[in-house]
Design an enzyme around this catalytic site. Structure first.
Site, mmCIF file in Angstrom:
data_model
loop_
_atom_site.group_PDB
_atom_site.id
_atom_site.type_symbol
_atom_site.label_atom_id
_atom_site.label_comp_id
_atom_site.label_asym_id
_atom_site.label_seq_id
_atom_site.Cartn_x
_atom_site.Cartn_y
_atom_site.Cartn_z
ATOM 1 N N SER A 47 51.952 42.446 -57.826
ATOM 2 C CA SER A 47 52.262 41.016 -57.740
ATOM 3 C C SER A 47 51.494 40.372 -56.587
ATOM 4 O O SER A 47 50.891 41.058 -55.758
ATOM 5 C CB SER A 47 53.765 40.802 -57.533
ATOM 6 O OG SER A 47 54.181 41.358 -56.292
ATOM 7 N N LEU A 49 49.234 38.604 -53.852
ATOM 8 C CA LEU A 49 47.852 38.774 -53.423
ATOM 9 C C LEU A 49 47.278 40.112 -53.882
ATOM 10 O O LEU A 49 46.098 40.205 -54.224
ATOM 11 C CB LEU A 49 47.765 38.649 -51.898
ATOM 12 C CG LEU A 49 46.368 38.699 -51.283
ATOM 13 C CD1 LEU A 49 45.461 37.625 -51.877
ATOM 14 C CD2 LEU A 49 46.447 38.557 -49.767
ATOM 15 N N SER A 179 47.746 39.268 -40.932
ATOM 16 C CA SER A 179 48.179 37.874 -41.000
ATOM 17 C C SER A 179 47.758 37.178 -39.714
ATOM 18 O O SER A 179 47.528 37.829 -38.687
ATOM 19 C CB SER A 179 49.704 37.805 -41.151
ATOM 20 O OG SER A 179 50.194 36.501 -40.915
ATOM 21 N N TYR A 192 58.449 40.123 -38.571
ATOM 22 C CA TYR A 192 57.170 40.072 -39.292
ATOM 23 C C TYR A 192 55.999 40.034 -38.313
ATOM 24 O O TYR A 192 55.042 40.806 -38.437
ATOM 25 C CB TYR A 192 57.141 38.847 -40.204
ATOM 26 C CG TYR A 192 55.890 38.736 -41.043
ATOM 27 C CD1 TYR A 192 55.699 39.582 -42.136
ATOM 28 C CD2 TYR A 192 54.908 37.792 -40.751
ATOM 29 C CE1 TYR A 192 54.554 39.490 -42.916
ATOM 30 C CE2 TYR A 192 53.759 37.692 -41.526
ATOM 31 C CZ TYR A 192 53.589 38.538 -42.606
ATOM 32 O OH TYR A 192 52.456 38.440 -43.376
ATOM 33 N N LYS A 196 52.966 42.871 -37.684
ATOM 34 C CA LYS A 196 51.549 42.549 -37.845
ATOM 35 C C LYS A 196 50.779 42.729 -36.535
ATOM 36 O O LYS A 196 49.605 43.115 -36.547
ATOM 37 C CB LYS A 196 51.386 41.122 -38.374
ATOM 38 C CG LYS A 196 51.920 40.928 -39.787
ATOM 39 C CD LYS A 196 51.220 41.841 -40.792
ATOM 40 C CE LYS A 196 51.678 41.600 -42.214
ATOM 41 N NZ LYS A 196 50.968 42.449 -43.194
ATOM 42 N N THR A 227 52.127 32.548 -52.556
ATOM 43 C CA THR A 227 52.740 33.633 -53.322
ATOM 44 C C THR A 227 54.257 33.551 -53.147
ATOM 45 O O THR A 227 54.767 32.609 -52.549
ATOM 46 C CB THR A 227 52.246 35.006 -52.821
ATOM 47 O OG1 THR A 227 52.737 35.214 -51.472
ATOM 48 C CG2 THR A 227 50.724 35.083 -52.804
#
EC number: 1.1.-.-
Length: 309
Positions: A47, A49, A179, A192, A196, A227
């Protein structure tokens, strides 16, 4: 004298122009995507990217190994790609390996299964990940661990399982889709952003360590991409966020981002920020004028209540 000088300058100018044209042609040839026949592994390929990257790399002639948690959805991608033709480009039916990247205990066996498919891996693209929305005060540490397992320890475990085979061949390319939040941190994204940032640090170290071994490492950092990332994000109590953020809804087209990823991989770019002026400016601001950056982030936090503005 002037006439002689003019006669001399004419051929010189023509030669210079010709040389510049030749250099331009060479640069274009170097920039042309060339992933034909390469064995490319893509995680998170069912799904978002990851799926778009599967389409783009398949169209470029890569031998794909698609990875994800849902075999049914992976098979749907395989069937979709199997029905497509791209002119003279030779394409291959992708194969799949199903496993949960957040469960590091199964990653080694999954890596062995991946290597069985074609005997080696040319390019490993780590895309699978989970996002997070929440206030640190209301977030259980188990949620922080869950995000780190998926976004950091999973890709690291898969990388370290595939890496020895690349070292033995003296060839290979490790790619991670990080990201902008691996460069800067914004309020209500703590888990998150932390995952990253950890990814950025690890793969920067890896790049230096394998440089003399003929291997390449790319960290590619998109901004917001359109997305379901925010819808599937986890919150402080572990439940789904379930909302399409405005910034996500107006983000970059994943098709365009996938094409940029293909280009960066073919050019073996080491570190690329794939974002607009705003995020790029924020990255520079964090480095060059941190006091102002901190004030901007504090102001942003005050305007929010743990949700996207």
């Amino acid at each position: 004298m002037e006439r002689a000088l003019g006669v001399g300058i004419g051929p010189l100018a023509a030669g210079t122009v010709g040389l510049l044209i030749l250099l331009k042609v060479i640069q274009r040839l170097r920039r042309r995507p060339n992933i034909q026949d390469k064995v490319v592994v893509i995680t998170g390929a069912s799904s978002g990217l990851g799926k778009e990257c599967a389409r783009v790399f398949h169209a470029a002639g890569a031998r794909l190994i698609l990875c994800g948690r849902d075999q049914r959805r992976l098979q749907e991608v395989v069937e979709e790609l199997g029905n497509k033709t791209y002119g003279k480009t030779k394409t291959y039916t992708p194969c799949t390996v199903t496993f949960d990247l957040s469960n590091t205990s199964v990653v080694c066996s999954a890596a062995a299964e991946i290597l069985k498919r074609h005997g080696h891996v040319d390019v490993l693209i780590n895309i699978a990940g989970v996002s997070y929305r929440g206030n640190i005060l209301d977030t259980h540490v188990s949620v922080q661990r869950e995000v780190m397992e998926t976004n950091y320890f999973g890709p690291v475990a898969l990388t370290q399982a595939i890496l020895p085979s690349m070292v033995d061949r003296g060839s290979g390319h490790i790619v991670v889709i990080s990201s902008v939040q691996g460069k800067i941190s914004i309020p209500y994204r703590s888990a998150y952003a932390a995952s990253k940032h950890a990814m950025q640090a690890y793969y920067d170290c890896l790049r230096a360590e394998v440089d003399s071994l003929g291997l390449h490492v790319s960290v590619l950092s998109p901004g917001y991409v359109r997305t379901n990332m925010s819808i599937n994000a986890v919150t402080g109590d572990g439940s789904k966020y379930g909302v399409m953020d405005r910034t996500t809804a107006t983000g970059a087209d994943p098709v365009d981002v996938a094409k940029d990823i293909l280009k960066a991989v073919c050019q073996k770019k080491k570190d690329v920020v794939m974002a607009g002026l705003g995020p790029t400016t924020a990255i520079y601001l964090r480095t060059l004028w941190p006091a102002l950056y901190f004030r901007v982030m504090a102001s942003r936090a005050r305007k929010q209540t743990g949700k996207e503005e």
